[in-house]
Design an enzyme around this catalytic site. Structure first.
Site, mmCIF file in Angstrom:
data_model
loop_
_atom_site.group_PDB
_atom_site.id
_atom_site.type_symbol
_atom_site.label_atom_id
_atom_site.label_comp_id
_atom_site.label_asym_id
_atom_site.label_seq_id
_atom_site.Cartn_x
_atom_site.Cartn_y
_atom_site.Cartn_z
ATOM 1 N N TYR A 24 -96.126 51.259 39.791
ATOM 2 C CA TYR A 24 -95.306 49.976 39.689
ATOM 3 C C TYR A 24 -95.732 48.756 39.380
ATOM 4 O O TYR A 24 -94.989 48.013 38.828
ATOM 5 C CB TYR A 24 -94.533 50.165 41.166
ATOM 6 C CG TYR A 24 -95.500 49.354 42.177
ATOM 7 C CD1 TYR A 24 -96.447 50.121 43.011
ATOM 8 C CD2 TYR A 24 -95.600 47.831 42.341
ATOM 9 C CE1 TYR A 24 -97.199 49.619 43.662
ATOM 10 C CE2 TYR A 24 -96.356 47.251 43.096
ATOM 11 C CZ TYR A 24 -97.100 48.126 43.937
ATOM 12 O OH TYR A 24 -98.043 47.319 44.691
ATOM 13 N N THR A 101 -105.484 49.871 45.386
ATOM 14 C CA THR A 101 -106.645 49.413 46.164
ATOM 15 C C THR A 101 -106.119 49.226 47.648
ATOM 16 O O THR A 101 -106.153 48.179 48.330
ATOM 17 C CB THR A 101 -107.079 47.846 45.737
ATOM 18 O OG1 THR A 101 -105.743 47.175 45.467
ATOM 19 C CG2 THR A 101 -107.669 47.972 44.482
ATOM 20 N N VAL A 171 -95.963 41.103 41.494
ATOM 21 C CA VAL A 171 -94.540 41.905 41.062
ATOM 22 C C VAL A 171 -93.661 42.212 42.467
ATOM 23 O O VAL A 171 -94.783 42.369 43.622
ATOM 24 C CB VAL A 171 -94.751 43.341 40.419
ATOM 25 C CG1 VAL A 171 -95.281 42.914 39.043
ATOM 26 C CG2 VAL A 171 -95.861 44.249 41.123
ATOM 27 N N LYS A 222 -104.793 35.429 45.431
ATOM 28 C CA LYS A 222 -103.732 36.523 45.393
ATOM 29 C C LYS A 222 -103.910 36.975 47.098
ATOM 30 O O LYS A 222 -102.925 37.268 47.779
ATOM 31 C CB LYS A 222 -104.328 37.684 44.661
ATOM 32 C CG LYS A 222 -103.513 38.986 44.993
ATOM 33 C CD LYS A 222 -102.001 38.961 44.612
ATOM 34 C CE LYS A 222 -101.299 39.948 45.126
ATOM 35 N NZ LYS A 222 -99.672 40.001 44.964
ATOM 36 N N CYS A 276 -97.961 45.078 50.376
ATOM 37 C CA CYS A 276 -98.815 44.054 50.160
ATOM 38 C C CYS A 276 -99.401 42.942 51.515
ATOM 39 O O CYS A 276 -100.516 43.155 51.790
ATOM 40 C CB CYS A 276 -98.037 42.942 49.478
ATOM 41 S SG CYS A 276 -97.543 43.446 47.821
HETATM 42 N N1 SAJ Z 1 -90.893 39.948 56.931
HETATM 43 C C1 SAJ Z 1 -90.579 39.388 58.365
HETATM 44 N N2 SAJ Z 1 -90.213 38.181 58.407
HETATM 45 C C2 SAJ Z 1 -90.321 37.274 57.330
HETATM 46 C C3 SAJ Z 1 -90.461 37.877 55.975
HETATM 47 C C4 SAJ Z 1 -90.613 39.255 55.928
HETATM 48 O O1 SAJ Z 1 -90.606 40.136 59.467
HETATM 49 O O2 SAJ Z 1 -89.827 36.116 57.468
HETATM 50 C C5 SAJ Z 1 -91.121 41.518 57.004
HETATM 51 C C6 SAJ Z 1 -90.294 42.250 56.315
HETATM 52 O O3 SAJ Z 1 -89.350 42.894 56.946
HETATM 53 C C7 SAJ Z 1 -91.068 43.385 55.537
HETATM 54 C C8 SAJ Z 1 -92.431 42.537 55.530
HETATM 55 O O4 SAJ Z 1 -92.173 41.516 56.363
HETATM 56 O O5 SAJ Z 1 -91.322 44.331 56.373
HETATM 57 C C9 SAJ Z 1 -92.990 42.009 54.011
HETATM 58 O O6 SAJ Z 1 -91.629 41.517 53.511
HETATM 59 P P1 SAJ Z 1 -91.623 40.559 52.014
HETATM 60 O O7 SAJ Z 1 -90.654 39.814 52.033
HETATM 61 O O8 SAJ Z 1 -93.141 39.594 52.176
HETATM 62 O O9 SAJ Z 1 -91.683 41.643 51.115
HETATM 63 P P2 SAJ Z 1 -92.982 42.356 50.243
HETATM 64 O O10 SAJ Z 1 -93.954 43.035 51.146
HETATM 65 O O11 SAJ Z 1 -92.336 42.861 48.990
HETATM 66 O O12 SAJ Z 1 -93.954 40.924 49.456
HETATM 67 C C10 SAJ Z 1 -93.780 40.784 48.298
HETATM 68 C C11 SAJ Z 1 -95.093 39.951 47.920
HETATM 69 N N3 SAJ Z 1 -95.314 39.689 46.664
HETATM 70 C C12 SAJ Z 1 -96.169 40.240 45.990
HETATM 71 O O13 SAJ Z 1 -97.189 40.624 46.713
HETATM 72 C C13 SAJ Z 1 -96.569 40.083 44.619
HETATM 73 C C14 SAJ Z 1 -95.305 38.694 48.833
HETATM 74 O O14 SAJ Z 1 -96.255 37.869 48.412
HETATM 75 C C15 SAJ Z 1 -93.939 37.572 48.423
HETATM 76 O O15 SAJ Z 1 -93.963 36.712 49.275
HETATM 77 C C16 SAJ Z 1 -92.749 38.570 48.967
HETATM 78 O O16 SAJ Z 1 -92.626 39.843 48.212
HETATM 79 C C17 SAJ Z 1 -91.487 38.026 48.502
HETATM 80 O O17 SAJ Z 1 -90.360 38.011 49.284
HETATM 81 O O18 SAJ Z 1 -91.381 37.195 47.661
#
Ligand code: SAJ
Length: 452
Positions: A24, A101, A171, A222, A276
């Site tokens: 991805y 990784t 991403v 990162k 992540c």
């Molecule tokens: N979550 C919470 N509370 C929050 C935010 C998220 O419980 O306030 C939970 C979500 O339900 C999920 C997990 O955390 O289970 C991760 O959520 P996320 O919004 O961080 O989504 P990800 O895992 O897709 O994180 C990605 C990451 N992007 C990259 O690594 C390039 C992160 O750095 C970004 O901050 C995030 O997307 C984003 O929302 O932009």
């Protein structure tokens, strides 16, 4: 080839590129360089993925706007070709490494894929080529893992026989192409000239800032940016647990805290999943252990307290949901053992079909250990797209784990009438106590103390 000659080839788009790992991250980046007119070779170990990609079919699950059409275009134009044969890398001027990784059950990075890819690449590496690791790696990995493998494999010295850097990806599933174009990137080179050459390369596909740094800085940025988010979420979760214990409502507390300047309290919830956030804090922490690129005298013991603690808080949240469920059932005269529990949401993120490291997985495991019967519904995850009304029939509780938009429109009255025992556990604060009480549920909401 000198770095200067390589720069000229990059500027003219004559540089022959390769991407190792067409997942991805790797596939979209291969497509974007190919769309700009570069000749791109994609190396992928899974033959079925190679065949799919060469046929212009994306093997990536989920909706990725624009990816399929770009893939069809660049494969039909012959700008992108996928192969499983590392020998095909021998004429490549720039090779991006985009392999997984993960961290293992002891939170140690699993570098098998990275080592295998780097070792195989080293054995065919063309003189004067540039290698760029895009995968998320612990600080020190370029120095201590990638550089030695490339030097051993190629028999050439870094910055004489080849150049090396790392440019972590930012991403997000569902926005792969958009993020690649619009998110700024840290461009880490093992020399400043290498970093500048990498900036020339990425300028072809990135419209945002490209910030040249050394390799360790790129590794630190990162992993730290995601560890930072994990700690922020953990703080919200710990305040939620405190509110549950002392008679508060974390959703109201958070709203008022965030009125104070420079506060951005995150959302408490049923847990933290994904590819992540649960992993990158451990990669950051591991950097301390593998800081062997520094002289012993400069190495320091760093007591890692905050990062592991935040991980522990976030990993405890599915168990907190199970506890809320157990005491709600108890007050409704039911025990968890033998109860039929409907879990609403199995993806790790709202309006996503991605289930990697999903908090629901931990919850379901715990409920089964406690002898409950579990049925799962998720509108995005194929194996759980059953009829909600059907699954709810005769259940003893509904546990909301993911804030899918569809669940915000739940008919609380209608749903309650389907259950044998009207217990509702809200793991994402989608509903208010008043709404659930009015609909006649015995309920618990994450971060809200019991007001029975
Ligand atoms: N979550 C919470 N509370 C929050 C935010 C998220 O419980 O306030 C939970 C979500 O339900 C999920 C997990 O955390 O289970 C991760 O959520 P996320 O919004 O961080 O989504 P990800 O895992 O897709 O994180 C990605 C990451 N992007 C990259 O690594 C390039 C992160 O750095 C970004 O901050 C995030 O997307 C984003 O929302 O932009």
């Amino acid at each position: 080839m000198t770095l200067d000659q390589l720069r000229k080839k990059i500027e003219r788009k004559d540089a022959r590129l390769a991407v190792i790992g067409l997942g991805y991250v790797g596939l979209p980046v291969a497509c974007m360089f190919a769309e700009k007119g570069f000749d791109v070779l994609g190396i992928e170990i899974l033959p079925e993925r190679v065949a799919k990609i060469n046929a212009g079919v994306s093997p990536i699950e989920g909706e990725e706007p624009g990816l399929e059409s770009v893939l069809v275009k660049v494969t039909s134009q012959g700008h992108l070709r996928a192969s499983s044969d590392y020998q095909d890398l021998s004429d490549r001027d720039v090779i991006l490494i985009d392999v997984e990784t993960p961290v293992d059950e002891n939170n140690i990075p699993g570098y098998n894929a990275l080592r295998a890819a780097t070792r195989s690449l080293g054995s065919v590496l063309q003189a004067g080529s540039l290698v760029v690791v895009e995968s998320t790696i612990a600080p020190g990995t370029i120095h201590n893992v990638v550089k030695p493998l490339l030097e051993e494999g190629s028999g050439r010295k870094l910055n004489e026989g080849f150049y090396l850097g790392n440019c972590p990806e930012r991403v997000m599933p569902g926005k792969l192409l958009a993020n690649l174009r619009t998110m700024s990137r840290v461009v880490g080179g093992m020399t400043p000239e290498t970093a500048e050459t990498m900036v020339l390369l990425y300028r072809h596909i990135v419209q945002a800032d490209l910030d040249p740094t050394d390799s360790v800085t790129a590794e630190l940025v990162k992993t730290a940016e995601n560890a930072y988010r994990d700690v922020q979420i953990a703080f919200a979760n710990e305040v939620a647990l405190i509110c549950q214990a002392v008679g508060g409502d974390v959703w109201r507390v958070r709203q008022l805290v965030n009125k104070s300047p420079f506060r951005q309290m995150h959302l408490p919830g049923a847990g933290v999943g994904g590819h992540c956030i649960p992993k990158d804090p451990w990669l950051l922490a591991y950097g301390v252990q593998q800081a062997t690129h520094l002289r012993a005298a400069d190495q320091q013991e760093v007591p890692l307290r905050l990062i592991p603690a935040a991980r522990a808080v976030n990993d405890s949240m599915p168990h907190n949901i199970a506890n809320l469920l157990q005491n709600a059932l108890h007050s409704a005269g039911r025990e968890l053992a033998g109860a039929r529990i409907l879990v609403l949401g199995y993806a790790y993120l709202e309006d996503s079909d991605d289930t990697r490291n999903s908090p629901s997985e931990a919850l379901v495991e715990r409920l089964k250990k406690m002898k409950a019967e579990v049925v799962i519904h998720d509108p995005y995850v194929p194996e759980y797209q059953g009829e909600l009304e059907q699954l709810a029939r005769n259940a003893d509780a509904a546990v909301l784990m993911v804030a899918h938009s569809q669940y915000k429109k739940l008919d609380l009255n209608g749903l309650k009438n389907l259950l044998r025992t009207p217990v509702f556990i809200d793991g994402r604060g989608l509903f208010s106590a008043a709404q659930l009480k009015h609909a006649g549920w015995t309920y618990r909401i994450i971060g809200v103390s019991v007001q029975e």
